[in-house]
Scaffold this motif. Structure first.
Motif, PDB file in Angstrom:
ATOM      1  N   ASP A 120       0.854  -1.183   0.000  1.00  0.00           N
ATOM      2  CA  ASP A 120       0.000   0.000   0.000  1.00  0.00           C
ATOM      3  C   ASP A 120       0.895   1.239   0.000  1.00  0.00           C
ATOM      4  OD1 ASP A 120      -1.910   1.957   0.276  1.00  0.00           O
ATOM      5  OD2 ASP A 120      -2.553   1.356   2.279  1.00  0.00           O
ATOM      6  N   SER A 121       1.142   1.764  -1.185  1.00  0.00           N
ATOM      7  CA  SER A 121       2.055   2.904  -1.292  1.00  0.00           C
ATOM      8  C   SER A 121       1.430   4.216  -0.818  1.00  0.00           C
ATOM      9  CB  SER A 121       2.552   3.056  -2.727  1.00  0.00           C
ATOM     10  OG  SER A 121       1.469   3.292  -3.592  1.00  0.00           O
ATOM     11  N   LYS A 122       0.198   4.178  -0.383  1.00  0.00           N
ATOM     12  CA  LYS A 122      -0.458   5.381   0.156  1.00  0.00           C
ATOM     13  C   LYS A 122      -0.583   5.330   1.674  1.00  0.00           C
ATOM     14  CE  LYS A 122      -1.625   7.016  -3.941  1.00  0.00           C
ATOM     15  NZ  LYS A 122      -0.634   7.792  -4.599  1.00  0.00           N
ATOM     16  N   SER A 123      -0.057   4.266   2.288  1.00  0.00           N
ATOM     17  CA  SER A 123      -0.202   4.118   3.736  1.00  0.00           C
ATOM     18  C   SER A 123       0.657   5.152   4.465  1.00  0.00           C
ATOM     19  CB  SER A 123       0.190   2.713   4.181  1.00  0.00           C
ATOM     20  OG  SER A 123       1.584   2.542   4.113  1.00  0.00           O
ATOM     21  N   LEU A 140       2.626   4.611   7.006  1.00  0.00           N
ATOM     22  CA  LEU A 140       3.972   4.089   7.249  1.00  0.00           C
ATOM     23  C   LEU A 140       4.841   4.241   6.007  1.00  0.00           C
ATOM     24  CD1 LEU A 140       6.070   2.688   9.012  1.00  0.00           C
ATOM     25  CD2 LEU A 140       5.155   0.505   8.213  1.00  0.00           C
ATOM     26  N   PHE A 141       4.296   3.966   4.840  1.00  0.00           N
ATOM     27  CA  PHE A 141       5.043   4.113   3.595  1.00  0.00           C
ATOM     28  C   PHE A 141       5.517   5.555   3.445  1.00  0.00           C
ATOM     29  CE2 PHE A 141       5.586   4.752  -0.937  1.00  0.00           C
ATOM     30  CZ  PHE A 141       6.234   3.595  -1.341  1.00  0.00           C
ATOM     31  N   MET A 142       4.623   6.501   3.689  1.00  0.00           N
ATOM     32  CA  MET A 142       4.985   7.924   3.564  1.00  0.00           C
ATOM     33  C   MET A 142       6.036   8.323   4.603  1.00  0.00           C
ATOM     34  SD  MET A 142       3.450   8.944   1.014  1.00  0.00           S
ATOM     35  CE  MET A 142       2.068   8.659  -0.033  1.00  0.00           C
ATOM     36  N   SER A 143       5.891   7.813   5.815  1.00  0.00           N
ATOM     37  CA  SER A 143       6.859   8.113   6.869  1.00  0.00           C
ATOM     38  C   SER A 143       8.231   7.536   6.527  1.00  0.00           C
ATOM     39  CB  SER A 143       6.369   7.548   8.204  1.00  0.00           C
ATOM     40  OG  SER A 143       7.313   7.740   9.204  1.00  0.00           O
ATOM     41  N   LEU A 144       8.255   6.313   6.012  1.00  0.00           N
ATOM     42  CA  LEU A 144       9.514   5.682   5.622  1.00  0.00           C
ATOM     43  C   LEU A 144      10.160   6.445   4.473  1.00  0.00           C
ATOM     44  CD1 LEU A 144      11.574   3.442   5.930  1.00  0.00           C
ATOM     45  CD2 LEU A 144      10.131   2.009   4.470  1.00  0.00           C
ATOM     46  N   LYS A 145       9.359   6.886   3.545  1.00  0.00           N
ATOM     47  CA  LYS A 145       9.867   7.665   2.410  1.00  0.00           C
ATOM     48  C   LYS A 145      10.542   8.943   2.910  1.00  0.00           C
ATOM     49  CE  LYS A 145       8.135   9.067  -2.109  1.00  0.00           C
ATOM     50  NZ  LYS A 145       6.933   9.154  -2.946  1.00  0.00           N
ATOM     51  N   ASP A 163       1.841  -3.294   7.556  1.00  0.00           N
ATOM     52  CA  ASP A 163       1.912  -2.847   8.935  1.00  0.00           C
ATOM     53  C   ASP A 163       0.528  -3.077   9.521  1.00  0.00           C
ATOM     54  OD1 ASP A 163       0.858  -0.740   7.319  1.00  0.00           O
ATOM     55  OD2 ASP A 163       1.162   0.667   8.960  1.00  0.00           O
ATOM     56  N   ALA A 164       0.494  -3.558  10.734  1.00  0.00           N
ATOM     57  CA  ALA A 164      -0.781  -3.893  11.355  1.00  0.00           C
ATOM     58  C   ALA A 164      -0.765  -3.483  12.821  1.00  0.00           C
ATOM     59  CB  ALA A 164      -1.054  -5.391  11.238  1.00  0.00           C
ATOM     60  N   LEU A 165      -1.906  -3.065  13.285  1.00  0.00           N
ATOM     61  CA  LEU A 165      -2.067  -2.672  14.683  1.00  0.00           C
ATOM     62  C   LEU A 165      -3.048  -3.631  15.343  1.00  0.00           C
ATOM     63  CD1 LEU A 165      -1.438  -0.516  16.871  1.00  0.00           C
ATOM     64  CD2 LEU A 165      -3.550   0.602  16.172  1.00  0.00           C
TER      65      LEU A 165
END
Length: 177
Positions: A55-58, A60-65, A95-97
Motif C-alpha cells: 500500500d504505497s499510500k499508507s 507508514l510508507f509515507m513516513s519511511l519515504k 503494517d498492522a495494529l
C-alpha cells in the motif's frame, strides 16, 4: 557578609565549584556508559534504492519515504537502473495494529490496552539473498470511557509515533547490513 561575597577569593571559589561540578558530571556520564546516538549511515549500495509497498499510500510508507530522504537516500521511480540493471528494492509488505486488553475497571469496562504494531519488509539487493525482516513495537495506553473522543485522538497520536519509530528502526536495520 556582603563584603565577603564581593571578594576575589569568593569569586574564584564559585568558578572552581562550577568547574568541579562540570567535571563530575562528565565523569559520571562517561562512567555509566552513556554515548551520544550516532546517525544511521547506510552502506553505499543502499544510497540509491526503489521503495515499493503493498500500500504505497499508507502512512507508514509515507513516513519511511520521508526518513529515507532525510538519510540522504536517492529514491528511484522504478526497480531498474538507467542501464537496465536491477536496483536495490525495499518492499514494505504490511503494517498492522493489534489491540489487547491489559486491565479492566471493577465494572468490567476496559481500563488499559496494549497496542502491538507489527511491520514486515523485504530488502532485495542484486547479488545477495533477499533479506526479510519483521518486528513489533508495543505501547500501553489507558482508556477512559467518559472521554472516548479524547482517547481515540490519543490512540491516533500513539499510532503516528509508532509509525515514525518503525521508519527509523527500518533505517537502523538497513545501516547494519
Amino acid at each position: 557578609m556582603a563584603t565577603l561575597l564581593n571578594t576575589p577569593l569568593f569569586s574564584m571559589m564559585r568558578r572552581w565549584q562550577g568547574f568541579v561540578l562540570a567535571l563530575f558530571t562528565c565523569m559520571a556520564l562517561s562512567g555509566c556508559g552513556f554515548q551520544l546516538k550516532k546517525a544511521s549511515y547506510l552502506p553505499d549500495d543502499l544510497r540509491t534504492l526503489h521503495l515499493s509497498g503493498t500500500d504505497s499510500k499508507s502512512a507508514l510508507f509515507m513516513s519511511l519515504k520521508q526518513e529515507l530522504k532525510r538519510a540522504q537516500v536517492q529514491l528511484l521511480p522504478s526497480p531498474k537502473l538507467g542501464n537496465g540493471e536491477d536496483a536495490v528494492e525495499l518492499h514494505l509488505y504490511r503494517d498492522a495494529l493489534e489491540r489487547q486488553t491489559l486491565s479492566l475497571f471493577k465494572n468490567g469496562q476496559v481500563a488499559q490496552y496494549e497496542l502491538a504494531y507489527s511491520v514486515r519488509y523485504r530488502l532485495t539487493r542484486p547479488g545477495f539473498e533477499p533479506v526479510e525482516q519483521e518486528f513489533e513495537l508495543y505501547r500501553n495506553y489507558q482508556d477512559d470511557p467518559d472521554n472516548a473522543l479524547g482517547k481515540s485522538q490519543e490512540r491516533e497520536i500513539i499510532l503516528s509515533e509508532l509509525r515514525q519509530l518503525a521508519s527509523r528502526r527500518i533505517i537502523r536495520e538497513l545501516s547494519q547490513l
